[in-house]
Design a protein around this motif. Structure first.
Motif, mmCIF file in Angstrom:
data_model
loop_
_atom_site.group_PDB
_atom_site.id
_atom_site.type_symbol
_atom_site.label_atom_id
_atom_site.label_comp_id
_atom_site.label_asym_id
_atom_site.label_seq_id
_atom_site.Cartn_x
_atom_site.Cartn_y
_atom_site.Cartn_z
ATOM 1 N N ALA A 416 0.837 -1.207 0.000
ATOM 2 C CA ALA A 416 0.000 0.000 0.000
ATOM 3 C C ALA A 416 0.870 1.255 0.000
ATOM 4 C CB ALA A 416 -0.932 -0.018 1.203
ATOM 5 N N GLU A 417 1.922 1.266 0.798
ATOM 6 C CA GLU A 417 2.791 2.445 0.862
ATOM 7 C C GLU A 417 3.596 2.647 -0.417
ATOM 8 O OE1 GLU A 417 5.156 1.946 4.335
ATOM 9 O OE2 GLU A 417 3.555 2.577 5.711
ATOM 10 N N SER A 418 3.788 1.567 -1.189
ATOM 11 C CA SER A 418 4.569 1.695 -2.429
ATOM 12 C C SER A 418 3.762 2.265 -3.588
ATOM 13 C CB SER A 418 5.132 0.324 -2.821
ATOM 14 O OG SER A 418 4.088 -0.546 -3.243
ATOM 15 N N ILE A 419 2.432 2.385 -3.442
ATOM 16 C CA ILE A 419 1.600 2.955 -4.506
ATOM 17 C C ILE A 419 1.998 4.410 -4.738
ATOM 18 C CG2 ILE A 419 -0.757 3.620 -5.122
ATOM 19 C CD1 ILE A 419 -1.738 1.165 -3.605
ATOM 20 N N ILE A 420 2.112 4.773 -5.999
ATOM 21 C CA ILE A 420 2.544 6.120 -6.371
ATOM 22 C C ILE A 420 1.329 6.941 -6.785
ATOM 23 C CG2 ILE A 420 4.017 7.481 -7.900
ATOM 24 C CD1 ILE A 420 5.713 4.932 -8.268
ATOM 25 N N TYR A 421 1.044 8.006 -6.009
ATOM 26 C CA TYR A 421 -0.047 8.914 -6.376
ATOM 27 C C TYR A 421 0.343 10.333 -5.969
ATOM 28 C CZ TYR A 421 -4.489 11.194 -6.907
ATOM 29 O OH TYR A 421 -5.469 12.055 -7.304
ATOM 30 N N ASN A 422 0.112 11.278 -6.892
ATOM 31 C CA ASN A 422 0.500 12.670 -6.675
ATOM 32 C C ASN A 422 -0.731 13.560 -6.536
ATOM 33 O OD1 ASN A 422 3.329 12.110 -6.988
ATOM 34 N ND2 ASN A 422 2.987 11.991 -9.212
ATOM 35 N N ASN A 423 -0.713 14.419 -5.522
ATOM 36 C CA ASN A 423 -1.715 15.456 -5.380
ATOM 37 C C ASN A 423 -1.020 16.682 -4.778
ATOM 38 O OD1 ASN A 423 -2.505 15.595 -2.223
ATOM 39 N ND2 ASN A 423 -1.950 13.508 -2.810
ATOM 40 N N GLU A 424 -1.585 17.860 -5.021
ATOM 41 C CA GLU A 424 -0.925 19.096 -4.608
ATOM 42 C C GLU A 424 -1.975 20.168 -4.307
ATOM 43 O OE1 GLU A 424 2.531 22.172 -6.278
ATOM 44 O OE2 GLU A 424 1.676 20.593 -7.579
ATOM 45 N N ILE A 425 -1.704 20.985 -3.288
ATOM 46 C CA ILE A 425 -2.583 22.096 -2.940
ATOM 47 C C ILE A 425 -1.833 23.408 -3.171
ATOM 48 C CG2 ILE A 425 -3.884 23.233 -1.114
ATOM 49 C CD1 ILE A 425 -4.228 20.570 0.221
#
Length: 517
Positions: A416-425
């Motif tokens: 689960a921790e190795s999943i790559i997902y990007n978000n930004e505020i």
């Protein structure tokens, strides 16, 4: 070493030394000369040869060599050819034998399969009585037909003279003297009627079985055709109204992403065997029912059954071993907080699905779950899920929840921790990628990313076009009781409009374009 000769006697294979063979050949020839021109002669010769085979088997067995002494002992037991009475040779079996009564189906007194003829011969009664009983029991609930089929399957046919001798017992001589041993006609008009009724039932049965056979053949053929079209020709549009717009990843292609690369080819091959063999069996048995032919295929059927059972067991073991890797699930949550309450929060898309140039797509429309695959890099890209909630402290909270499965909780958490997902505020803008990435070299493990966005009530949201794929087919709002409420707005109408957040859902403000500087 003495020369041996292989002979077939009474259906059994024997090795006979050269000296014994000369004596045995002359003995058999003398018997043939004595009985070949008398009524029932061929059957008598067959009986004598069967008795000779029994004597040799009792002396040496099938693997032994028949010697001169064995042949002389056999001749002394049966007697010389001139000692046989060719006028009454079949009244009793040769000296030293005991006739054991056994039930057989009678091939020379049959309407359908010879069951009643065999019962009549065994009990020394008129077969018509048994035919009447079977008809009565059939009319009174159908039990007669079931019992008849059981006899048909379980009782062998008396297709040799030794079997007919066992069937008739002491009445064998009387049977052989009736019409030369072929009692295929009845003695009265009532038998003629029963014969006609039996033939009618036989025709009805044949037509019914042929119809069932046609249905079985069509079923097997259609399943095979569907299998070939889906997994070989890859034509899903033949089975869906929206086939030309339907994207699918085929089972063989998905195996390499779901299962161990070493196990995947075996799982595919065993799956084909487990599915194909029953379909071919249906077609084969259906054809046999249609054309009513009989072949000695018992060994072949047994071998195919063993192959199917072994394949099914092997496939079950492989699937169980692979399924263990999904035994535990674990989640990893990352939280970001925007403390200053914005009047309007802009939700924009970052990396887009359309820029991936993916080769395959696997979609579950009901669950809003889509997997995109690039064949060149073998990477998996999956849409995340966006949910909304109402916060109580006036801040904007973004929780990114990553979930995966593994053989144990530790492995699941690491995946689960190795999943790559990007978000930004950025100020009043939330940028979300349209997909998350499963790390290269790792197989799919039920990976899932959910973005929980909580904003104060009455905050206005503006959605970019790319975010509709993240939201999915429904809008989910979390109310004060921590329950999801599904609003009726369709996601395709979200883009380019302003929406105000309430506990009952999203409501359009009427503004169509963002008034940003």
């Amino acid at each position: 070493m003495d020369k041996t000769i292989n002979i077939n006697l009474g259906g059994s294979l024997f090795q006979v030394d050269e000296e014994a063979f000369i004596i045995l050949r002359d003995y058999i020839q003398a018997i043939n000369n004595r009985f070949r021109n008398v009524p029932g002669g061929p059957e008598t010769i067959e009986d004598i040869e069967s008795r000779m085979a029994e004597i040799f088997n009792s002396q040496k067995g099938l693997a032994g060599t028949v010697t001169k002494q064995n042949v002389e002992t056999m001749i002394s037991t049966l007697g010389k050819p001139e000692d046989f009475d060719n006028g009454a040779t079949t009244e009793e079996p040769p000296s030293g034998t005991t006739t054991v009564r056994r039930l057989y189906r009678h091939p020379e007194d049959m309407v359908i399969s010879g069951v009643c003829g065999g019962l009549g011969a065994y009990f020394n009664a008129d077969p018509v009585l048994f035919r009447i009983l079977f008809i009565l029991f059939t009319l009174l609930g159908g039990a007669g037909l079931l019992i008849y089929f059981v006899f048909w399957i379980a009782v062998p046919k008396a297709d040799t003279e030794p079997k007919k001798r066992e069937l008739y017992g002491k009445s064998y001589h009387t049977y052989r003297n009736l019409n030369g041993g072929n009692s295929d006609s009845y003695n009265n008009g009532f038998n003629e009627v029963i014969d006609a009724i039996g033939k009618v039932f036989y025709i009805i049965l044949r037509v019914f079985l042929a119809f069932i056979g046609i249905c079985i053949v069509l079923t097997g053929f259609l399943f095979l055709l569907a299998f070939v079209m889906i997994f070989v020709l890859k034509l899903p549009n033949a089975f869906t109204h929206h086939g030309f717009d339907y994207s699918i990843t085929y089972f063989p292609d998905m195996l390499q992403y779901i299962f161990n690369p070493v196990s995947a080819p075996w799982i595919w091959a065993l799956s084909v065997i487990v599915f194909i063999l029953p379909m071919f069996a249906l077609i084969y048995w259906g054809v046999k029912m249609i054309f009513w032919f009989r072949v000695n295929d018992g060994i072949f059927n047994l071998v195919m059954l063993i192959i199917w059972i072994v394949s099914l067991a092997s496939l079950s073991v492989l699937l169980f071993n692979e399924g263990v890797s999904f035994a535990e699930s674990s989640s990893s949550v990352t939280r970001s907080i925007l403390k200053n309450k914005p009047d309007t929060l802009y939700i924009m898309s970052g990396k887009k699905i359309d820029d991936l140039n993916y080769d395959q797509e696997f979609s579950l429309p009901d669950d809003d779950y889509s997997v995109f695959i690039t064949d060149s890099t073998k990477n998996l890209y999956i849409r995340p899920r966006l949910r909304f909630g109402v916060s109580d402290d006036g801040s904007v909270e973004i929780d990114v929840k990553k979930r995966a499965s593994g053989r144990n909780r530790r492995e699941a958490n690491a995946r689960a921790e190795s999943i790559i997902y990007n978000n930004e505020i950025k100020n009043d803008t939330l940028i979300l990628d349209e997909y998350f990435i499963v790390p290269s070299g790792r197989k799919w493990s039920a990976d899932f990313v959910q973005i929980n966005l909580r904003v104060p009530e009455n905050v206005v949201l503006y959605f970019d076009k790319g975010t509709s794929g993240i939201v999915g087919n429904r809008i989910h709002i979390e109310n004060s009781d921590d329950e999801w409420v599904y609003s009726s707005e369709e996601t395709e109408h979200l883009a380019g409009r302003y929406w105000i957040v309430t506990e009952s859902g999203l409501h359009e403000t009427g503004r169509r374009r963002p008034g940003r500087k």
